[in-house]
Design an enzyme around this catalytic site. Structure first.
Site, mmCIF file in Angstrom:
data_model
loop_
_atom_site.group_PDB
_atom_site.id
_atom_site.type_symbol
_atom_site.label_atom_id
_atom_site.label_comp_id
_atom_site.label_asym_id
_atom_site.label_seq_id
_atom_site.Cartn_x
_atom_site.Cartn_y
_atom_site.Cartn_z
ATOM 1 N N GLY A 1 0.825 -1.214 0.000
ATOM 2 C CA GLY A 1 0.000 0.000 0.000
ATOM 3 C C GLY A 1 0.853 1.256 0.000
ATOM 4 O O GLY A 1 2.089 1.194 -0.051
ATOM 5 N N ASP B 1 -0.018 -8.594 1.437
ATOM 6 C CA ASP B 1 -1.061 -7.699 0.939
ATOM 7 C C ASP B 1 -2.037 -8.524 0.107
ATOM 8 O O ASP B 1 -1.620 -9.472 -0.565
ATOM 9 C CB ASP B 1 -0.423 -6.594 0.067
ATOM 10 C CG ASP B 1 -1.224 -5.297 0.063
ATOM 11 O OD1 ASP B 1 -2.385 -5.356 -0.375
ATOM 12 O OD2 ASP B 1 -0.698 -4.267 0.488
ATOM 13 N N VAL C 1 -5.204 -10.785 5.353
ATOM 14 C CA VAL C 1 -4.938 -11.055 6.774
ATOM 15 C C VAL C 1 -6.208 -11.204 7.617
ATOM 16 O O VAL C 1 -6.120 -11.509 8.805
ATOM 17 C CB VAL C 1 -4.001 -9.988 7.404
ATOM 18 C CG1 VAL C 1 -2.651 -10.013 6.737
ATOM 19 C CG2 VAL C 1 -4.612 -8.590 7.367
ATOM 20 N N SER D 1 -5.314 -2.123 5.484
ATOM 21 C CA SER D 1 -6.704 -1.649 5.558
ATOM 22 C C SER D 1 -6.966 -0.673 4.424
ATOM 23 O O SER D 1 -6.104 0.147 4.109
ATOM 24 C CB SER D 1 -6.983 -0.903 6.875
ATOM 25 O OG SER D 1 -8.309 -0.382 6.866
ATOM 26 N N ASN E 1 -5.839 -11.683 14.103
ATOM 27 C CA ASN E 1 -4.915 -12.668 13.515
ATOM 28 C C ASN E 1 -3.461 -12.216 13.627
ATOM 29 O O ASN E 1 -2.568 -13.003 13.947
ATOM 30 C CB ASN E 1 -5.241 -12.905 12.036
ATOM 31 C CG ASN E 1 -6.535 -13.672 11.850
ATOM 32 O OD1 ASN E 1 -6.939 -14.442 12.723
ATOM 33 N ND2 ASN E 1 -7.195 -13.465 10.723
ATOM 34 N N TYR F 1 -14.872 2.320 9.327
ATOM 35 C CA TYR F 1 -13.427 2.512 9.505
ATOM 36 C C TYR F 1 -13.148 2.949 10.941
ATOM 37 O O TYR F 1 -12.316 2.360 11.623
ATOM 38 C CB TYR F 1 -12.955 3.576 8.525
ATOM 39 C CG TYR F 1 -11.460 3.798 8.459
ATOM 40 C CD1 TYR F 1 -10.610 2.778 8.048
ATOM 41 C CD2 TYR F 1 -10.905 5.034 8.773
ATOM 42 C CE1 TYR F 1 -9.235 2.988 7.963
ATOM 43 C CE2 TYR F 1 -9.536 5.251 8.679
ATOM 44 C CZ TYR F 1 -8.706 4.228 8.269
ATOM 45 O OH TYR F 1 -7.351 4.443 8.173
ATOM 46 N N TYR G 1 -4.206 -7.325 24.305
ATOM 47 C CA TYR G 1 -3.079 -8.264 24.155
ATOM 48 C C TYR G 1 -1.874 -7.789 24.954
ATOM 49 O O TYR G 1 -1.130 -8.589 25.494
ATOM 50 C CB TYR G 1 -2.706 -8.444 22.672
ATOM 51 C CG TYR G 1 -3.413 -9.624 22.047
ATOM 52 C CD1 TYR G 1 -4.778 -9.602 21.818
ATOM 53 C CD2 TYR G 1 -2.712 -10.782 21.698
ATOM 54 C CE1 TYR G 1 -5.433 -10.669 21.260
ATOM 55 C CE2 TYR G 1 -3.358 -11.865 21.135
ATOM 56 C CZ TYR G 1 -4.721 -11.812 20.917
ATOM 57 O OH TYR G 1 -5.363 -12.894 20.366
#
Ligand code: UDP
Length: 317
Positions: free
Chosen positions: A10, A31, A57, A75, A99, A145, A159
């Protein structure tokens, strides 16, 4: 280091690939090419320290061997793109973030999330510090978004707290430079494209809404600096020079020498009225301030468009 960059083909991802390769790292760009472009990374394809993996992904990610970093930039990111790809956008920032976090945990790698100034929605506080919680319409068109990125930040922090993952989060403000897709619908790409092809420059609303535009190399510098600092809360990366859309249109007209007229179109729903980063945190933490002057950055971008816009490049030959 061995670094995975999702969204590596990107606009921003590929500039980061360039920088990390130049710094001597082994880079794996992943990608699905929905908004990315292989041309952006073509120059690395024969490099033995570079790999490209075509993968979405939002599905389980498999990488052989060790990783030092998982850097999650995948994204759709322009309003036009995420309005056309609402479900993909929600998935890549939720499932794709999950993921990629799981992958980082499994590989014992550090994790870097590209978030966005859109988490502030249509802000009611100016400039926007990281402590501001935002003003987001969850069910408006931009919600796909904004809310997905807010979720991405939340799960990244979870996490970090729950699994002790070594994480970073940046909130990227409007960014421009070479490789910004001609038809991605953003204001800089639209205006340059329109100016160079003698089409009217389309201002949405009255053009009094503001943005602040950072050149891509400034952003990349901030990213690399943050990788070197152990700090887990979000960090704004943006240029604190605020401009109206009308000002930008006039600048681009002047810099391109275009005779295009300016036309006014309806303002899209929930279009933020003002956006301006408070970069105190980045300054203190990273000793970082954007250096590229807007005129200089636009000139470089315009030159790249002249080379790469098919109609314009063909006319030159
Ligand atoms: N905009 C505009 N004309 C265009 C494209 C965008 O006036 O052809 C405006 C848009 O309404 C917004 C600003 O420019 O107020 C920045 O839009 P962009 O899509 O670049 O990104 P945003 O900052 O809204 O995510």
């Amino acid at each position: 280091m061995r670094i995975l960059i999702t969204g590596g083909a990107g606009f921003i991802g590929s500039h980061l690939v360039d920088r990390l390769i130049a710094d001597g790292h082994y880079v794996i760009a992943m990608d699905n090419l929905v908004t990315g472009n292989l041309q952006n990374i073509a120059k690395h394809t024969s490099n033995t320290k570079f790999e490209f993996i075509h993968h979405n992904v939002s599905n389980h990610i498999h990488i052989a061997g060790d990783l030092d970093w998982v850097v999650h930039f995948a994204s759709p990111a322009s309003p036009v793109d995420y309005l056309e790809l609402p479900i993909e956008t929600l998935k890549v920032n939720s499932l794709g973030t999950h993921n990629s976090l799981g992958l980082a945990l499994r590989k014992n790698a550090k994790y870097f999330l590209a978030s966005t100034s859109e988490v502030y929605g249509d802000p009611e506080v100016h400039p926007q510090p990281e402590s501001y919680w935002g003003n987001v319409n969850p069910i408006g068109p931009r919600g796909v978004y904004d809310e997905a990125k807010r979720f991405a930040e939340a799960i990244t922090m979870a996490y970090h707290h729950k699994h002790n993952l070594d994480t970073r989060i940046i909130r990227i403000f409007n960014c421009y430079g070479p490789r910004l897709r001609f038809n991605d619908g953003r204001v800089v790409s639209n205006f340059i494209h329109q100016a160079l092809t003698s089409k009217p420059l389309t201002i949405y609303g009255e053009g009094s809404q503001t943005r602040s535009f950072q050149y891509v190399s400034d952003l990349v510098e901030g990213i690399v600096r943050l990788m070197g600092v152990k700090f887990h809360e979000p960090v704004n990366l943006g240029n604190p020079q605020e401009r109206t859309v009308v000002e930008l249109a006039n600048m681009i007209k002047e810099l391109t020498g275009s005779k295009s007229e300016i036309v006014f179109k309806p303002l899209p729903t929930d279009d933020p009225k003002r956006r301006l980063p408070d970069i105190t945190r980045a300054k203190k933490l990273l000793d970082w301030t954007p250096e590229k002057d807007l005129v200089e950055g636009l000139n470089t971008t315009i030159a790249w468009y002249r080379e790469h816009l098919p109609q314009v490049a063909a006319a030159k030959k």
